[in-house]
Scaffold this active site. Structure first.
Site, mmCIF file in Angstrom:
data_model
loop_
_atom_site.group_PDB
_atom_site.id
_atom_site.type_symbol
_atom_site.label_atom_id
_atom_site.label_comp_id
_atom_site.label_asym_id
_atom_site.label_seq_id
_atom_site.Cartn_x
_atom_site.Cartn_y
_atom_site.Cartn_z
ATOM 1 N N HIS A 173 13.228 -85.041 11.876
ATOM 2 C CA HIS A 173 14.065 -84.213 11.005
ATOM 3 C C HIS A 173 14.552 -82.971 11.759
ATOM 4 C CE1 HIS A 173 15.604 -82.231 7.456
ATOM 5 N NE2 HIS A 173 14.835 -81.189 7.724
ATOM 6 N N GLN B 286 14.903 -82.557 15.005
ATOM 7 C CA GLN B 286 15.870 -82.966 16.019
ATOM 8 C C GLN B 286 17.231 -83.282 15.380
ATOM 9 O OE1 GLN B 286 14.142 -81.872 18.911
ATOM 10 N NE2 GLN B 286 15.383 -83.494 19.723
ATOM 11 N N HIS C 172 18.384 -82.089 12.583
ATOM 12 C CA HIS C 172 18.975 -80.842 12.101
ATOM 13 C C HIS C 172 19.586 -80.055 13.261
ATOM 14 C CE1 HIS C 172 19.749 -78.033 8.948
ATOM 15 N NE2 HIS C 172 19.138 -77.056 9.581
#
Length: 112
Positions: free
Chosen positions: A77, A79, A81
């Site tokens: 998540h 990475q 984002h």
């Protein structure tokens, strides 16, 4: 999650979130023809993205040295984002430039 990865994963997420917020503010400022504020917010977003990237580099360095960096949903998540915020930064930069050009053309047209 292994405890030694928590700080880096959280830094990636929080710094990416802060950068995204600043980029939204930059776009809002550009829409209002406040290009100095837009550029200021983009520079601040770059600082936040550098923090996120530094945390990511720490994890990459650990893995390159043979240390285990577990693939958790939180890391994935974070990475994701970071990647989407970097892409958003590129788009906002282009939009700010376009708003500035449009503003200049309108000003020129009005002065004719």
């Amino acid at each position: 999650m292994i405890e030694h990865n928590v700080a880096e994963v959280m830094t990636i997420m929080t710094s990416s979130t802060e950068a995204h917020r600043l980029l939204e503010a930059a776009l809002t400022a550009a829409k209002a023809d406040d290009f100095a504020l837009a550029r200021h917010n983009m520079q601040a977003a770059d600082v936040a993205l550098t923090e996120a990237n530094n945390a990511q580099t720490t994890l990459l360095t650990r893995e390159a040295r043979g240390q285990t960096v577990p693939m958790t949903l939180l890391l994935i998540h974070a990475q994701d984002h970071l990647m989407s915020t970097v892409t958003y930064r590129d788009a906002v930069s282009e939009l700010v430039t376009l708003y500035q050009k449009i503003n200049g053309l309108l000003a020129q047209k009005l002065s004719e």
